[in-house]
Every structure is written in structure tokens, then in C-alpha cells.
Design a protein around this motif. Structure first.
Motif, short mmCIF file in Angstrom:
data_model
loop_
_atom_site.label_atom_id
_atom_site.label_comp_id
_atom_site.label_asym_id
_atom_site.label_seq_id
_atom_site.Cartn_x
_atom_site.Cartn_y
_atom_site.Cartn_z
N GLU A 1 7.27 -38.89 -73.30
CA GLU A 1 8.47 -38.18 -72.84
C GLU A 1 9.55 -39.17 -72.42
N HIS A 2 10.81 -38.77 -72.64
CA HIS A 2 11.97 -39.55 -72.21
C HIS A 2 11.92 -40.97 -72.78
N CYS A 3 11.56 -41.08 -74.04
CA CYS A 3 11.41 -42.38 -74.68
C CYS A 3 12.12 -42.43 -76.03
N ARG A 4 12.55 -43.62 -76.42
CA ARG A 4 12.99 -43.88 -77.78
C ARG A 4 11.75 -44.24 -78.59
N LEU A 5 11.64 -43.69 -79.79
CA LEU A 5 10.45 -43.89 -80.62
C LEU A 5 10.83 -44.59 -81.92
N LEU A 6 10.00 -45.55 -82.32
CA LEU A 6 10.18 -46.23 -83.60
C LEU A 6 8.83 -46.28 -84.32
N PRO A 7 8.61 -45.40 -85.31
CA PRO A 7 7.33 -45.42 -86.04
C PRO A 7 7.15 -46.75 -86.77
N LEU A 8 5.91 -47.26 -86.76
CA LEU A 8 5.61 -48.54 -87.40
C LEU A 8 4.52 -48.44 -88.47
N TYR A 9 3.56 -47.55 -88.29
CA TYR A 9 2.54 -47.34 -89.33
C TYR A 9 1.77 -46.07 -89.02
N ARG A 10 1.01 -45.61 -90.00
CA ARG A 10 0.16 -44.44 -89.81
C ARG A 10 -1.30 -44.89 -89.77
N GLU A 11 -1.97 -44.46 -88.73
CA GLU A 11 -3.38 -44.79 -88.53
C GLU A 11 -4.25 -43.76 -89.24
N ARG A 12 -5.22 -44.22 -90.00
CA ARG A 12 -6.24 -43.34 -90.55
C ARG A 12 -7.60 -43.82 -90.03
N TYR A 13 -8.67 -43.16 -90.45
CA TYR A 13 -9.94 -43.39 -89.76
C TYR A 13 -11.08 -43.68 -90.74
N VAL A 14 -11.99 -44.54 -90.28
CA VAL A 14 -13.15 -44.92 -91.08
C VAL A 14 -14.41 -44.81 -90.23
N PHE A 15 -15.49 -44.54 -90.89
CA PHE A 15 -16.82 -44.52 -90.28
C PHE A 15 -17.41 -45.91 -90.48
N VAL A 16 -17.79 -46.57 -89.38
CA VAL A 16 -18.32 -47.93 -89.45
C VAL A 16 -19.76 -47.92 -88.98
N THR A 17 -20.63 -48.57 -89.76
CA THR A 17 -22.05 -48.58 -89.45
C THR A 17 -22.69 -49.83 -90.04
#
Length: 308
Positions: free
Chosen positions: A152-168
Motif C-alpha cells: 500500500e502507498h507504494c510505487r511499484l516497478l515489476p522486474l520479473y515473474r516468479e514461477r515454481y518448481v518441485f525440488v527433491t
């Protein structure tokens, strides 16, 4: 009212102890007490609840604390601005969620290239702590999630999109797969971040959308703790794809893309929306305009691959 008296007051509020605050300010305890009394005289209000020891701030003291932090930050900004020169010389105070730590060096490299005389102090914080730090003028900026629980009440600058992996580990029954459904991943013995971390709340939201629950026998507020359990064996995890940049491709770890659904989250820079911004915040924003951290990750991964 002197600026240094405000600085003493803010230090006292943080230390909650007169002797420790005086030591932090490199003054004697009587000098600190006199400075606080002078503030009270100038403002004509009681700021500190007095007793045999520090017990807290009055309601007026709490209000002054917010103003004092802003005034001190503005004072530092004024000195930076009057100092002139082509680069900044102060310290950039940055809060970063654990999930964004793999990307923070990209930010540091850009900022230090433009301002080699500056310094950077990075804290690993929850997204909520970053919001509080920005509101209290304790941080110049943050790296955090932008869409889930948006700041809230912030300036936003997108930098990348996070996706997800299963690690084992390589002996896990799923180790030979290149894709895995979220619902099946949630049935495994997992080590995940704790509930106070937004990354975990994002995973919980994905699970809720699928009608399943998340049961992680081991939780940590640090991805180092998660990584240690994966390498130990017996646990798997769900982590941002960017952590492969930090963990590297090693034979004792296997990563599998999570699908059904392919879920992503925007990660980026957050700054206070105050106008004008502090010199540090303005410089940080200028350094990151046009940045593409996805491209940076791809470039670094390609460099590592060439070195094998």
C-alpha cells in the motif's frame, strides 16, 4: 529543537533503554536525558513515560517518532542533495523477501555501477516488515511480491515473474519427470517456508484453489533451512524457479516444473510514494528502469552452462 535531539529520541525509542541509547549515540546518559527534556520543553508535551527505567513512549511520543524518522530521513536527503557530485555516497537500505534474494545481486550491480561510492545494506524481511520499514522511513526500497497482498502507498516497478518448481533428491520416485501437477506435489513429505512468509501463503492459496491442504512436517523462515533438508534427503520442497540460480545444477538435486496450473507471481521494486522521493529512492528507481531480471537470470544460467 535540534536535529541531533530528534536522532537521540529515535535511538531511545529503538533501544528502549537509556544507557544503551546513550552508548549508541556516543554521549553520556545525563546528556541524553537532557536532550529528551529539551524536546519536551520545545514541543510542550511529555514524550517518555518516566520511571526507574524506560517503560515506553507516551501517545505524543509515538506521534513524534513517526515525524522524527521522516525529518531525519529528509535531513539526510538534504545533505546528499547539497553534497552535489555525480554519485551518491550514503547507504541504500533495502528490504528483500527471502524468495527474491536470488535476484538482489542484479539490483546491487546496477546501483553500484552508477554510484560506486555508495553502500548497500540488505535485510531479509517478510513482505509485511518491508511495508512497515517503508512506512517508518527505515528503508529506501524493497524487493517483494507486487500482486499477492499488494503493498500500500507504494510505487511499484515489476522486474520479473516468479514461477515454481518441485525440488527433491535424485532417488525420489518423481525424479525422472519434467513436469508435475501441484496436487500431486502437495502429497509429498515437504519442507516449506513458515506461514509468516508470503511465499508460503501463495502456496496455500494455490492448494486451496485445488481443494487440497498443505501439510509440511518441517517449516523454516529461511530458504537455507529448506535447502538443508532437501540435501539431507527425506524431504522435498516447492521453491521459486530463481533458486536454481543459487543452488546450481548438482547431481544431488532434481527440479521439476509445476503445472496444472502454471502459477506465476510478479516480483519487483517497491518504494514509498512520497513526493519528492529521497535521493536514494530516486537513484534506485533510475537504475532499475528498463531492467529485465528474467533476462539476467537467463544470461547467468547460460554462462554457468558454458563453464561446465
Amino acid at each position: 529543537m535540534l536535529v541531533r535531539h530528534l536522532s537521540y529520541f529515535v535511538t531511545l525509542a529503538g533501544e528502549k533503554h537509556f544507557a544503551r541509547a546513550a552508548a549508541r549515540c556516543n554521549i553520556t546518559q545525563p546528556t541524553l536525558s537532557a536532550a529528551i527534556r529539551k524536546l519536551e520543553q520545545d514541543l510542550e508535551v511529555r514524550l517518555v513515560v518516566r520511571g526507574h527505567r524506560f517503560t515506553g513512549l507516551t501517545a505524543e511520543g509515538e506521534k513524534l517518532l513517526v515525524w522524527a524518522r521522516q525529518i531525519l530521513r529528509d535531513y539526510d536527503s538534504l545533505r546528499e542533495d547539497l553534497g552535489g557530485g555525480s554519485g551518491l555516497t550514503g547507504t541504500l537500505r533495502l528490504g528483500v523477501i527471502p524468495a527474491a534474494m536470488p535476484s538482489v545481486a542484479f539490483l546491487s550491480a546496477r546501483f553500484m555501477a552508477a554510484h560506486p561510492a555508495a553502500r548497500i545494506a540488505i535485510q531479509s524481511l517478510t513482505s509485511r516488515a518491508i511495508q512497515r520499514g517503508l512506512d517508518a522511513f527505515e528503508l529506501d526500497g524493497g524487493l517483494t511480491y507486487l500482486e499477492n497482498e499488494p503493498p500500500e502507498h507504494c510505487r511499484l516497478l515489476p522486474l520479473y515473474r516468479e514461477r515454481y518448481v518441485f525440488v527433491t533428491g535424485p532417488d525420489h520416485p518423481f525424479a525422472g519427470r519434467d513436469r508435475l501437477g501441484w496436487a500431486e506435489a502437495f502429497t509429498q513429505t515437504l519442507c516449506l517456508l513458515s506461514e509468516d512468509m508470503q511465499n508460503r501463503r501463495i502456496l496455500n492459496k494455490v492448494a486451496s484453489g485445488l481443494g487440497v491442504t498443505v501439510d509440511a512436517p518441517v517449516v523454516s523462515n529461511s530458504f537455507l533451512g529448506v535447502c538443508a533438508h532437501i540435501r539431507q534427503g527425506g524431504w522435498s520442497s516447492i521453491v521459486p524457479h530463481t533458486f536454481l540460480h543459487v543452488l546450481g545444477a548438482t547431481p544431488d538435486l532434481v527440479s521439476i516444473d509445476l503445472v496444472d496450473p502454471v502459477h506465476t507471481q510478479s516480483v519487483g521494486l517497491v518504494l514509498s510514494d512520497r513526493d519528492p522521493p529521497s535521493p536514494m529512492a530516486a537513484a534506485l528507481l533510475a537504475c532499475l528502469r528498463g531492467a529485465d531480471f528474467e533476462r539476467d537470470f537467463a544470461r547467468e544460467n547460460a554462462r554457468v552452462d558454458r563453464g561446465r
